[in-house]
Scaffold this motif. Sequence first.
Motif, PDB file in Angstrom:
ATOM      1  N   ASP A 103       0.865  -1.177   0.000  1.00  0.00           N
ATOM      2  CA  ASP A 103       0.000   0.000   0.000  1.00  0.00           C
ATOM      3  C   ASP A 103       0.901   1.226   0.000  1.00  0.00           C
ATOM      4  OD1 ASP A 103      -2.089   1.731   0.207  1.00  0.00           O
ATOM      5  OD2 ASP A 103      -2.425   1.435   2.357  1.00  0.00           O
ATOM      6  N   SER A 104       0.782   2.049  -1.017  1.00  0.00           N
ATOM      7  CA  SER A 104       1.664   3.212  -1.128  1.00  0.00           C
ATOM      8  C   SER A 104       0.874   4.464  -1.468  1.00  0.00           C
ATOM      9  CB  SER A 104       2.723   2.955  -2.208  1.00  0.00           C
ATOM     10  OG  SER A 104       3.656   4.012  -2.264  1.00  0.00           O
ATOM     11  N   ASN A 105       1.068   5.526  -0.670  1.00  0.00           N
ATOM     12  CA  ASN A 105       0.456   6.819  -0.974  1.00  0.00           C
ATOM     13  C   ASN A 105       1.545   7.875  -1.064  1.00  0.00           C
ATOM     14  OD1 ASN A 105       1.017   7.584   1.754  1.00  0.00           O
ATOM     15  ND2 ASN A 105      -0.879   6.549   2.402  1.00  0.00           N
ATOM     16  N   ASP A 106       1.177   9.134  -0.936  1.00  0.00           N
ATOM     17  CA  ASP A 106       2.148  10.215  -1.174  1.00  0.00           C
ATOM     18  C   ASP A 106       3.300  10.250  -0.179  1.00  0.00           C
ATOM     19  OD1 ASP A 106       0.834  11.061  -3.401  1.00  0.00           O
ATOM     20  OD2 ASP A 106      -0.399  12.528  -2.339  1.00  0.00           O
ATOM     21  N   ASP A 107       3.117   9.725   1.039  1.00  0.00           N
ATOM     22  CA  ASP A 107       4.203   9.823   2.014  1.00  0.00           C
ATOM     23  C   ASP A 107       4.481   8.548   2.805  1.00  0.00           C
ATOM     24  OD1 ASP A 107       1.956   9.740   3.565  1.00  0.00           O
ATOM     25  OD2 ASP A 107       2.268  11.678   4.549  1.00  0.00           O
ATOM     26  N   THR A 108       3.718   7.472   2.572  1.00  0.00           N
ATOM     27  CA  THR A 108       3.919   6.235   3.334  1.00  0.00           C
ATOM     28  C   THR A 108       3.779   5.010   2.427  1.00  0.00           C
ATOM     29  OG1 THR A 108       2.985   7.263   5.323  1.00  0.00           O
ATOM     30  CG2 THR A 108       3.179   4.864   5.324  1.00  0.00           C
ATOM     31  N   THR A 109       4.694   4.063   2.614  1.00  0.00           N
ATOM     32  CA  THR A 109       4.603   2.770   1.920  1.00  0.00           C
ATOM     33  C   THR A 109       4.569   1.662   2.961  1.00  0.00           C
ATOM     34  OG1 THR A 109       5.739   3.540  -0.073  1.00  0.00           O
ATOM     35  CG2 THR A 109       5.748   1.163   0.344  1.00  0.00           C
ATOM     36  N   SER A 110       3.637   0.738   2.798  1.00  0.00           N
ATOM     37  CA  SER A 110       3.494  -0.363   3.752  1.00  0.00           C
ATOM     38  C   SER A 110       3.482  -1.704   3.026  1.00  0.00           C
ATOM     39  CB  SER A 110       2.193  -0.223   4.547  1.00  0.00           C
ATOM     40  OG  SER A 110       2.158   0.983   5.262  1.00  0.00           O
ATOM     41  N   PHE A 111       4.251  -2.643   3.555  1.00  0.00           N
ATOM     42  CA  PHE A 111       4.179  -4.037   3.133  1.00  0.00           C
ATOM     43  C   PHE A 111       3.356  -4.769   4.182  1.00  0.00           C
ATOM     44  CE2 PHE A 111       7.664  -2.588   0.623  1.00  0.00           C
ATOM     45  CZ  PHE A 111       7.694  -3.412  -0.502  1.00  0.00           C
ATOM     46  N   ILE A 112       2.270  -5.406   3.745  1.00  0.00           N
ATOM     47  CA  ILE A 112       1.331  -6.026   4.675  1.00  0.00           C
ATOM     48  C   ILE A 112       1.263  -7.526   4.393  1.00  0.00           C
ATOM     49  CG2 ILE A 112      -1.041  -6.023   5.539  1.00  0.00           C
ATOM     50  CD1 ILE A 112      -1.164  -3.103   4.223  1.00  0.00           C
ATOM     51  N   LEU A 113       1.605  -8.326   5.403  1.00  0.00           N
ATOM     52  CA  LEU A 113       1.614  -9.779   5.264  1.00  0.00           C
ATOM     53  C   LEU A 113       0.588 -10.401   6.204  1.00  0.00           C
ATOM     54  CD1 LEU A 113       4.705  -8.610   4.954  1.00  0.00           C
ATOM     55  CD2 LEU A 113       5.282 -11.022   4.804  1.00  0.00           C
ATOM     56  N   HIS A 114      -0.092 -11.448   5.734  1.00  0.00           N
ATOM     57  CA  HIS A 114      -1.014 -12.206   6.566  1.00  0.00           C
ATOM     58  C   HIS A 114      -0.577 -13.661   6.597  1.00  0.00           C
ATOM     59  CE1 HIS A 114      -3.653  -8.694   5.821  1.00  0.00           C
ATOM     60  NE2 HIS A 114      -4.167  -9.008   6.997  1.00  0.00           N
ATOM     61  N   TYR A 115      -0.279 -14.142   7.807  1.00  0.00           N
ATOM     62  CA  TYR A 115       0.168 -15.522   7.989  1.00  0.00           C
ATOM     63  C   TYR A 115      -0.887 -16.287   8.783  1.00  0.00           C
ATOM     64  CZ  TYR A 115       2.650 -19.501  10.034  1.00  0.00           C
ATOM     65  OH  TYR A 115       3.015 -20.766  10.443  1.00  0.00           O
ATOM     66  N   GLU A 116      -1.294 -17.440   8.254  1.00  0.00           N
ATOM     67  CA  GLU A 116      -2.288 -18.250   8.948  1.00  0.00           C
ATOM     68  C   GLU A 116      -1.595 -19.402   9.665  1.00  0.00           C
ATOM     69  OE1 GLU A 116      -6.517 -20.588   8.134  1.00  0.00           O
ATOM     70  OE2 GLU A 116      -5.396 -19.723   6.465  1.00  0.00           O
ATOM     71  N   GLU A 117      -1.800 -19.468  10.981  1.00  0.00           N
ATOM     72  CA  GLU A 117      -1.197 -20.545  11.760  1.00  0.00           C
ATOM     73  C   GLU A 117      -1.814 -21.884  11.372  1.00  0.00           C
ATOM     74  OE1 GLU A 117      -0.274 -19.763  16.008  1.00  0.00           O
ATOM     75  OE2 GLU A 117      -1.511 -17.986  15.705  1.00  0.00           O
ATOM     76  N   LYS A 118      -0.927 -22.864  11.118  1.00  0.00           N
ATOM     77  CA  LYS A 118      -1.405 -24.204  10.734  1.00  0.00           C
ATOM     78  C   LYS A 118      -1.405 -25.126  11.945  1.00  0.00           C
ATOM     79  CE  LYS A 118      -1.665 -23.007   6.408  1.00  0.00           C
ATOM     80  NZ  LYS A 118      -2.940 -22.864   5.723  1.00  0.00           N
TER      81      LYS A 118
END
Length: 340
Positions: A325-340
Amino acid sequence: MENKPYIIAVDDTPYNLEVLTMILMDIDAEIECVESGAQALQMINTRQPDLVLLDILMPEMNGYEVCEKLKSKPETNHIPIVFLSALDDIDSKMKAFEVGGVDYITKPFNTLEVAARVKTHLKQHYMLEEMNVLLKESFHEIYTPLGLIKSSLSLLELEKADNEHIQSIKASVQSLHSIYEDMYYAIKKEVRAYPSEWIDLEQFLKDRVKVFKPQMSYNKLKFEISTSIDSPMIKMNITELERLIDNLFSNAIKYANKESTVHVNISPSNEKIKLEISNNSKKIKDPQKLFDELYREDHSVMGLGIGLSIVKKICDKYNISINVDSNDDTTSFILHYEEK
């Protein structure tokens, strides 16, 4: 070649094996003939061939199954497999390549065609083996001086005290070290076993941040790690988790605005663990292209363009979703991990 190429031919029809032996006499190779997939696997466990010629339609274990077993093991998945079959339909050919075959020759055999293709695949195999040896030697030659530079810098810090020039050198050395680790992983990921274990994600992140202190100091950055989960545990291979996190941290540091803060947050999300790594930076033009191999958003920043493609491949392996997710002043890497 100093030694003769060693080829295993697998076919449940003895006549076909006789024909193959006659065809390959002119290429001066050592040829072993077996009439079942089980025999072939047993023989390969004892001595690895340079090439396997493999029939598809065999009783008990067909050629596809033999190929899948060989490709599933790190010690045998590099062996080139050429399918030889009377099946001439597109689906059979497609499946042969999907399970790991390098070529497909239809019966009845054309003598010149079989000999030519075998020679070509043997030549490619030996070239790849030589390249692998060269890369191993190259990695050693790179890793040793990097270690010496790190040690020397630590001694220099003690003697001269820390300063901006030392931090700059340390940051560059760490960047080179990360590139080395990415290259090594990219080359070895198909032939090395990566067993999983349970890892405390919060503690792991705190430990990995320490590795990047030189770059953070040089860019005058801060790291903030927060979590709303008690002891968030994930099951992964620790080397692969290092490559994943190190590349995300390295990316966040390289593109962050100076004197800003990189935020790392662990939180629950629909029975999954959500990991978000954010930095203050300019907007990314096309965020999803970041995961393309060799793609680089900014060529002025050190890197090979393989780090984030490695991240994506590791995420896919462990069914971890990753978005940017990237806008004019912030970039975020977003991860979702599902516990098995």
